[in-house]
Write an enzyme that holds these catalytic residues in place. Structure first.
Site, PDB file in Angstrom:
ATOM      1  N   GLY A   1     -58.059 -57.251 -40.223  1.00 50.82           N
ATOM      2  CA  GLY A   1     -56.914 -55.889 -40.340  1.00 50.82           C
ATOM      3  C   GLY A   1     -55.368 -55.796 -40.924  1.00 50.82           C
ATOM      4  O   GLY A   1     -55.297 -55.429 -41.710  1.00 50.82           O
ATOM      5  N   ARG A   2     -55.388 -56.732 -40.982  1.00 49.23           N
ATOM      6  CA  ARG A   2     -53.478 -56.608 -41.195  1.00 49.23           C
ATOM      7  C   ARG A   2     -53.985 -57.520 -43.160  1.00 49.23           C
ATOM      8  O   ARG A   2     -52.666 -57.632 -43.146  1.00 49.23           O
ATOM      9  CB  ARG A   2     -52.671 -57.498 -40.702  1.00 49.23           C
ATOM     10  CG  ARG A   2     -53.182 -59.102 -40.117  1.00 49.23           C
ATOM     11  CD  ARG A   2     -52.197 -59.476 -38.911  1.00 49.23           C
ATOM     12  NE  ARG A   2     -52.492 -60.612 -38.467  1.00 49.23           N
ATOM     13  CZ  ARG A   2     -54.341 -61.190 -37.664  1.00 49.23           C
ATOM     14  NH1 ARG A   2     -54.175 -60.019 -37.493  1.00 49.23           N
ATOM     15  NH2 ARG A   2     -54.118 -62.112 -37.666  1.00 49.23           N
TER      16      ARG A   2
ATOM     17  N   GLU B   1     -48.331 -60.771 -35.550  1.00 43.91           N
ATOM     18  CA  GLU B   1     -50.295 -61.011 -35.197  1.00 43.91           C
ATOM     19  C   GLU B   1     -50.878 -61.851 -35.894  1.00 43.91           C
ATOM     20  O   GLU B   1     -51.918 -62.122 -35.295  1.00 43.91           O
ATOM     21  CB  GLU B   1     -51.072 -59.616 -36.017  1.00 43.91           C
ATOM     22  CG  GLU B   1     -52.362 -59.065 -34.801  1.00 43.91           C
ATOM     23  CD  GLU B   1     -52.930 -57.950 -35.107  1.00 43.91           C
ATOM     24  OE1 GLU B   1     -52.429 -56.667 -33.858  1.00 43.91           O
ATOM     25  OE2 GLU B   1     -53.334 -57.216 -36.007  1.00 43.91           O
TER      26      GLU B   1
ATOM     27  N   GLU C   1     -57.235 -45.423 -29.865  1.00 45.73           N
ATOM     28  CA  GLU C   1     -56.336 -44.582 -30.676  1.00 45.73           C
ATOM     29  C   GLU C   1     -56.232 -43.479 -31.477  1.00 45.73           C
ATOM     30  O   GLU C   1     -56.273 -42.416 -31.685  1.00 45.73           O
ATOM     31  CB  GLU C   1     -55.116 -45.177 -31.108  1.00 45.73           C
ATOM     32  CG  GLU C   1     -53.606 -46.195 -29.663  1.00 45.73           C
ATOM     33  CD  GLU C   1     -54.045 -47.164 -29.890  1.00 45.73           C
ATOM     34  OE1 GLU C   1     -55.487 -47.268 -29.728  1.00 45.73           O
ATOM     35  OE2 GLU C   1     -53.575 -47.542 -29.622  1.00 45.73           O
TER      36      GLU C   1
ATOM     37  N   LYS D   1     -61.351 -50.923 -39.282  1.00 41.05           N
ATOM     38  CA  LYS D   1     -62.360 -51.711 -39.549  1.00 41.05           C
ATOM     39  C   LYS D   1     -63.812 -51.490 -37.640  1.00 41.05           C
ATOM     40  O   LYS D   1     -65.000 -51.683 -38.204  1.00 41.05           O
ATOM     41  CB  LYS D   1     -62.330 -53.078 -39.651  1.00 41.05           C
ATOM     42  CG  LYS D   1     -62.839 -54.661 -39.819  1.00 41.05           C
ATOM     43  CD  LYS D   1     -62.527 -55.290 -39.287  1.00 41.05           C
ATOM     44  CE  LYS D   1     -62.778 -56.576 -39.679  1.00 41.05           C
ATOM     45  NZ  LYS D   1     -61.511 -57.847 -39.244  1.00 41.05           N
TER      46      LYS D   1
ATOM     47  N   LYS E   1     -55.423 -53.534 -23.767  1.00 43.55           N
ATOM     48  CA  LYS E   1     -56.143 -52.174 -24.355  1.00 43.55           C
ATOM     49  C   LYS E   1     -57.532 -52.671 -23.172  1.00 43.55           C
ATOM     50  O   LYS E   1     -57.438 -51.354 -22.591  1.00 43.55           O
ATOM     51  CB  LYS E   1     -57.495 -52.569 -25.379  1.00 43.55           C
ATOM     52  CG  LYS E   1     -56.696 -53.112 -27.182  1.00 43.55           C
ATOM     53  CD  LYS E   1     -57.504 -52.897 -27.926  1.00 43.55           C
ATOM     54  CE  LYS E   1     -56.989 -54.309 -29.290  1.00 43.55           C
ATOM     55  NZ  LYS E   1     -57.696 -53.487 -30.139  1.00 43.55           N
TER      56      LYS E   1
ATOM     57  N   HIS F   1     -24.759 -51.699 -42.885  1.00 40.62           N
ATOM     58  CA  HIS F   1     -23.457 -51.149 -41.450  1.00 40.62           C
ATOM     59  C   HIS F   1     -24.241 -50.601 -40.662  1.00 40.62           C
ATOM     60  O   HIS F   1     -23.919 -49.731 -39.807  1.00 40.62           O
ATOM     61  CB  HIS F   1     -23.406 -49.481 -42.567  1.00 40.62           C
ATOM     62  CG  HIS F   1     -23.499 -49.932 -43.422  1.00 40.62           C
ATOM     63  ND1 HIS F   1     -21.661 -49.960 -43.491  1.00 40.62           N
ATOM     64  CD2 HIS F   1     -23.150 -49.865 -44.422  1.00 40.62           C
ATOM     65  CE1 HIS F   1     -20.840 -49.541 -45.226  1.00 40.62           C
ATOM     66  NE2 HIS F   1     -22.662 -49.646 -45.868  1.00 40.62           N
TER      67      HIS F   1
HETATM   68  O1  F6P Z   1     -53.974 -54.215 -32.925  1.00 44.16           O
HETATM   69  C1  F6P Z   1     -55.170 -55.178 -33.205  1.00 44.16           C
HETATM   70  C2  F6P Z   1     -55.813 -54.219 -34.681  1.00 44.16           C
HETATM   71  O2  F6P Z   1     -56.912 -54.919 -34.054  1.00 44.16           O
HETATM   72  C3  F6P Z   1     -55.407 -54.711 -35.929  1.00 44.16           C
HETATM   73  O3  F6P Z   1     -55.759 -56.558 -35.811  1.00 44.16           O
HETATM   74  C4  F6P Z   1     -55.759 -54.575 -36.478  1.00 44.16           C
HETATM   75  O4  F6P Z   1     -55.395 -53.963 -37.538  1.00 44.16           O
HETATM   76  C5  F6P Z   1     -55.707 -52.569 -35.139  1.00 44.16           C
HETATM   77  O5  F6P Z   1     -56.438 -53.058 -34.235  1.00 44.16           O
HETATM   78  C6  F6P Z   1     -57.157 -51.909 -35.786  1.00 44.16           C
HETATM   79  O6  F6P Z   1     -58.336 -51.501 -35.656  1.00 44.16           O
HETATM   80  P1  F6P Z   1     -59.768 -50.676 -36.161  1.00 44.16           P
HETATM   81  O7  F6P Z   1     -59.201 -51.286 -37.800  1.00 44.16           O
HETATM   82  O8  F6P Z   1     -60.341 -51.768 -36.134  1.00 44.16           O
HETATM   83  O9  F6P Z   1     -59.262 -49.411 -36.085  1.00 44.16           O
END
Ligand code: F6P
Length: 545
Positions: free
Chosen positions: A265-266, A351, A211, A205, A510, A382
């Protein structure tokens, strides 16, 4: 400001004192229609909530609490595009992404539906070019593998849906998800792939997530060992709000699928973040998923509280978390293809509602979001079910049960379902000392040996669960299920008076990671950290090969 001062909350508090020892077993014995009284449908989806520590009066009091916090009004405000994510000044409109009625949804005086529809159309066209073999790689071959690079909401939702809808997968196309910055994730994925036939979807987003950008960069380096810089456009597309960063990364913005800041995002799998889903199962099946989400939206928006599945599940959660002191909530799908469902729900819930500050910025003195966890049944039985049955904590469970499998069966499905139902029944009923005694005597045990074993075999029971039962895990049903939990989380956020749609809590880690990274990379003096972090950095430098 605080729900604790609301008379309806206080009334629930008194009611809790009156019925905290209420036995579900007895309630079932007293009322043969308990199932009818405490079950509700949305289309083909049944919620049976009769195995909860509730009476009719409990539910009435919970509904009164929802009315007192103006849940229906908040729901309207969300659907109507008001800026209810006030700390970020944003609307919360995942419902617009699946608004199949196409009724206008206004944000800042502008209808967002034309933009939503335009991106859906672009996704549909793109899927068609890939599926029909018109999108060719740098050596003229058609795509065989889609790799989604994203994390959090840009990974968990689409990955879960692709797993769940595997029976609908388009022939000849595989999908992979790379999220972890641990190089193992990308390397082990790339090992299986041919750059000539691999399409990367870089999903972020913000397009600033460390990452994702690290993985995307490394994927591009891997690709450039075979292809040229000018070939990148044929093998990398992006999903983002941030055209500038996408372009800086080297992806042509013609190959960018837009999302908007009013998509959390979620909550984003319904947007272009769902592109890997549409590529994997086809755009028609992606549309069916949206249809299911929309069906649940209408149910949630229009049904009275007593018939409203997300409201009921949200309120039951409040009952256990705030009155019975439950700390966690298990979601156990009896469907192997829903293996990632609990992880997606974990992000969605934790979150959103992992908050200790209310909407007005004051510290909260009551419990908010629970720990969400779970794995598919029967495996969980189990592993951790022992604690749910005989541990010292109260852990409400949601059993998610599709009646029919997509796969040839040979009685597996009956065994699976029997296990799911048995767990819910056992949690409710338990086994009394008298029952255990009778069983042991029948087995030939007596005297001291019997007395010694007896307490270990008693199940207290009276442990709550919901059953979500439906005919089959179709795209529509999956859409309903995910939207149901999204709205459940919303209901709880409204009652707790928190903003469920920001996530400032992930920022500190972060920031600190950015500060630690140069200390790990260089041999210079380590910048200021606590003594533990400093020594760990030193040790890592020493051990590094
Ligand atoms: O972990 C925080 C967060 O902002 C989430 O809410 C989001 O889904 C994820 O990182 C990834 O963010 P992006 O889509 O901006 O890379």
């Amino acid at each position: 400001m605080t729900p604790l001062n609301i008379p309806e909350w206080q009334s629930l508090d008194r009611h809790y004192s009156d019925i905290k020892f209420l036995s579900m077993r007895e309630q079932f014995a007293l009322d043969s229609s308990r199932f009818e009284h405490f079950s509700v449908y949305s289309g083909d989806l049944l919620l049976d909530y009769s195995k909860n520590r509730i009476t009719q009066e409990t539910m009435e009091k919970l509904f009164a609490l929802a009315d007192a916090v103006e849940l229906k009004d908040w729901t309207k405000r969300m659907f109507n595009g008001e800026l209810i994510n006030h700390t970020e000044g944003r609307a919360v409109l995942h419902t617009a992404l699946r608004n199949r009625s196409n009724e206008p949804v206004m944000v800042d005086g502008q209808d967002v539906m034309p933009q939503v529809n335009a991106v859906l159309e672009k996704m549909a066209d793109f899927c068609a070019t890939v599926h029909e073999g018109r999108w060719l790689g740098f050596t003229g071959k058609r795509m065989t593998d889609i790799v989604n690079i994203g994390i959090g909401g840009s990974d968990l939702g689409p990955a879960m849906i692709c797993d769940a809808l595997e029976p609908y997968a388009i022939d000849g196309l595989s999908v992979h998800f790379v999220s972890n910055v641990d190089g193992t994730d990308l390397s082990t994925t790339l090992e299986q792939l041919n750059p000539e036939t691999t399409l990367f979807v870089v999903a972020s987003k913000t397009f600033t997530t460390q990452e994702t950008l690290t993985n995307a960069q490394s994927a591009r380096n891997w690709f450039l060992k075979s292809g040229q810089q000018t070939d990148v456009a044929k093998h990398f597309v992006a999903v983002s709000t941030n055209a500038e960063e996408v372009s800086k990364f080297g992806i042509n913005t013609d190959n960018m699928f837009e999302i908007w800041d009013w998509v959390g995002g979620r909550y984003s799998l319904w947007s272009a973040i769902g592109l890997p889903i549409a590529l994997y199962v086809g755009f028609d099946n992606f549309s069916r998923l949206l249809d299911g989400g929309h069906q649940m939206d209408k149910h949630f928006r229009d049904q009275p509280l007593a018939q409203n599945i997300p409201a009921i599940m949200g309120l039951l959660g409040i009952w256990y978390i705030n009155f019975f002191n439950a700390q966690t909530h298990a979601i156990v799908p009896y469907d192997h293809s829903l293996a990632r469902f609990p992880s997606h729900m974990q992000q969605l819930d934790m979150e959103s509602n992992g908050k200790f500050i209310n909407r007005q910025g004051a510290r909260i003195s009551y419990k908010t979001g629970p720990v969400i966890w779970g794995t598919p049944g029967t495996n969980g039985q189990h592993a951790y079910f022992q604690l749910i049955h005989q541990g010292t904590q109260l852990i409400p469970v949601d059993f998610v049960l599709p009646v029919n499998s997509h796969y040839p069966d040979c009685d597996h499905q009956s065994i699976l379902l029997a296990n799911g139902l048995a767990q819910a029944e056992a949690l409710m009923k338990g086994k009394t000392a008298e029952e255990v005694r009778a069983e042991l005597v029948a087995g030939g045990l007596e005297g001291k040996a019997l007395e010694a074993l007896l307490p270990h075999k008693v199940f207290p029971g009276n442990r709550p669960s919901n059953v979500l039962l439906f005919p089959k895990l179709t795209p529509e049903m999956l859409g309903q299920l995910v939207a149901l939990y999204e709205h459940k989380v919303f209901v709880q956020g409204v009652i707790w008076n928190i903003n469920s749609f920001d996530q400032w809590g992930v920022e500190l880690g972060k920031q600190l990671a950015k500060a630690i990274l140069p200390d790990l990379r260089d041999d210079n003096d380590i910048s200021t950290h606590d003594s533990s972090t400093t020594e760990l950095i030193r040790l890592i430098r020493q051990l590094r090969q």
